[in-house]
Design an enzyme around this catalytic site. Sequence first.
Site, PDB file in Angstrom:
ATOM      1  N   ARG A   1      -7.197  23.291  55.255  1.00  0.00           N
ATOM      2  CA  ARG A   1      -6.374  22.232  55.849  1.00  0.00           C
ATOM      3  C   ARG A   1      -6.726  21.949  57.307  1.00  0.00           C
ATOM      4  O   ARG A   1      -6.949  20.795  57.699  1.00  0.00           O
ATOM      5  CB  ARG A   1      -4.884  22.625  55.787  1.00  0.00           C
ATOM      6  CG  ARG A   1      -4.246  22.418  54.466  1.00  0.00           C
ATOM      7  CD  ARG A   1      -3.132  23.437  54.273  1.00  0.00           C
ATOM      8  NE  ARG A   1      -3.768  24.694  53.948  1.00  0.00           N
ATOM      9  CZ  ARG A   1      -4.024  25.073  52.702  1.00  0.00           C
ATOM     10  NH1 ARG A   1      -3.601  24.347  51.715  1.00  0.00           N
ATOM     11  NH2 ARG A   1      -4.683  26.181  52.449  1.00  0.00           N
ATOM     12  N   THR A   2      -6.758  22.990  58.127  1.00  0.00           N
ATOM     13  CA  THR A   2      -6.898  22.783  59.573  1.00  0.00           C
ATOM     14  C   THR A   2      -8.274  22.201  59.899  1.00  0.00           C
ATOM     15  O   THR A   2      -8.385  21.217  60.642  1.00  0.00           O
ATOM     16  CB  THR A   2      -6.670  24.115  60.319  1.00  0.00           C
ATOM     17  OG1 THR A   2      -5.485  24.721  59.811  1.00  0.00           O
ATOM     18  CG2 THR A   2      -6.544  23.902  61.801  1.00  0.00           C
TER      19      THR A   2
ATOM     20  N   LYS B 251     -28.282  36.158  65.659  1.00  0.00           N
ATOM     21  CA  LYS B 251     -29.413  36.771  66.370  1.00  0.00           C
ATOM     22  C   LYS B 251     -28.956  37.464  67.644  1.00  0.00           C
ATOM     23  O   LYS B 251     -29.765  37.792  68.509  1.00  0.00           O
ATOM     24  CB  LYS B 251     -30.448  35.695  66.737  1.00  0.00           C
ATOM     25  CG  LYS B 251     -31.012  34.938  65.559  1.00  0.00           C
ATOM     26  CD  LYS B 251     -32.003  33.878  66.062  1.00  0.00           C
ATOM     27  CE  LYS B 251     -31.991  32.650  65.198  1.00  0.00           C
ATOM     28  NZ  LYS B 251     -32.653  31.523  65.857  1.00  0.00           N
TER      29      LYS B 251
ATOM     30  N   HIS C 213      -0.533  29.429  66.125  1.00  0.00           N
ATOM     31  CA  HIS C 213      -1.232  28.332  65.440  1.00  0.00           C
ATOM     32  C   HIS C 213      -0.485  27.056  65.849  1.00  0.00           C
ATOM     33  O   HIS C 213       0.304  26.506  65.082  1.00  0.00           O
ATOM     34  CB  HIS C 213      -1.160  28.568  63.935  1.00  0.00           C
ATOM     35  CG  HIS C 213      -2.022  27.684  63.091  1.00  0.00           C
ATOM     36  ND1 HIS C 213      -2.706  26.594  63.595  1.00  0.00           N
ATOM     37  CD2 HIS C 213      -2.299  27.717  61.758  1.00  0.00           C
ATOM     38  CE1 HIS C 213      -3.371  26.011  62.600  1.00  0.00           C
ATOM     39  NE2 HIS C 213      -3.140  26.670  61.486  1.00  0.00           N
TER      40      HIS C 213
ATOM     41  N   ARG D 226     -10.899  28.633  65.658  1.00  0.00           N
ATOM     42  CA  ARG D 226     -10.104  29.591  64.873  1.00  0.00           C
ATOM     43  C   ARG D 226     -10.829  30.930  64.888  1.00  0.00           C
ATOM     44  O   ARG D 226     -12.056  30.984  64.694  1.00  0.00           O
ATOM     45  CB  ARG D 226      -9.927  29.117  63.429  1.00  0.00           C
ATOM     46  CG  ARG D 226      -9.325  30.224  62.557  1.00  0.00           C
ATOM     47  CD  ARG D 226      -8.898  29.742  61.207  1.00  0.00           C
ATOM     48  NE  ARG D 226      -7.717  28.885  61.296  1.00  0.00           N
ATOM     49  CZ  ARG D 226      -7.019  28.477  60.237  1.00  0.00           C
ATOM     50  NH1 ARG D 226      -7.384  28.859  59.022  1.00  0.00           N
ATOM     51  NH2 ARG D 226      -5.975  27.706  60.390  1.00  0.00           N
TER      52      ARG D 226
HETATM   53  N1   CP Z   1      -2.080  26.217  57.266  1.00  0.00           N
HETATM   54  C1   CP Z   1      -3.381  26.492  57.516  1.00  0.00           C
HETATM   55  O1   CP Z   1      -3.757  26.837  58.646  1.00  0.00           O
HETATM   56  O2   CP Z   1      -4.205  26.317  56.453  1.00  0.00           O
HETATM   57  P1   CP Z   1      -5.798  26.590  56.452  1.00  0.00           P
HETATM   58  O3   CP Z   1      -5.970  28.087  56.655  1.00  0.00           O
HETATM   59  O4   CP Z   1      -6.274  26.118  55.106  1.00  0.00           O
HETATM   60  O5   CP Z   1      -6.393  25.833  57.590  1.00  0.00           O
END
Ligand code: CP
Length: 286
Positions: free
Chosen positions: A45-46, A73, A123, A95
């Site tokens: 999603r993100t 590397k 998040h 992330r």
């Molecule tokens: N809710 C969420 O962060 O989903 P993803 O891990 O699929 O990005």
Amino acid sequence: LTNLLSIESMPLENIQRVLDVARQTGFEKLPGRVVVNLFYEASTRTRLSFELAARRLGADVITFDPETSSEKKGESMKDTALTLQALGADVLVIRHSESGVPKFMSDFVNCSVVNAGDGTHEHPTQALLDLYTIRQRFGQIAGLRVGIVGDVKHSRVAHSLYLALAKMGAETVLIGPRRFLTSRPGPYVSYSLDTELASLDVCYVLRTQKERHQHAFDPGGVAYKLTTRRATMLPDHAIVMHPGPMNRGEEIDSEVADSPRSAILDQVTNGVAVRAAVLQEMMRGR
Ligand code: CP
């Protein structure tokens, strides 16, 4: 907006501004801007909604894949970030499984940094799209009672969400077994989902974050699973949310996830507009 590292550090007026911009029908076109996705941890999603959001603004979007990059590397994350900046990046969307990596990156690059989920910390764009979805359903956020159910301790989504709800004037109750509610001080806690259901406007269900547990997890029964029977104990107007990915049959019954009171796919849809609003606010001043 310069960086978006946490809801904790995001002033209320910036939260409201993002929610208002996301509701607009059209976004400003910002051609020539460059957004880079750096996902050191899995995402559907993100990552994809940031990609769509950047395209919606007319920006170039490129993906850094750690597995096929020169980090294999021996290049450091710092040198990766400086390299991406030298390639013209305006925004790095990061992330990582370790808390604090987006903040670490933001300390030495001139471009903007968005935290797309760091360890168990935060998040923030998930919380923003959750607020947007709640406001879309109820017309307001202040005064609502939101239950966040399950593995709160390991959930960056839960940490961002209850900070965001508090800033917006909603009441949060964290519901789960004692070992999952020992994270940080803040909202009310409850060890009984059955007791809380009738008072909730929003029942926000979490996945058990097994990948972040230090010891093998024994779920210990289904006391915190949102079953079809339990969902009937919610008020008629109450909605069900989940950040995804769901484990159907574990924390939530399929019938509940697919029911009219579920806003789970609305959360996904709204993620694009909310992330476009975040990127627009970051890039328009550059
Ligand atoms: N809710 C969420 O962060 O989903 P993803 O891990 O699929 O990005």
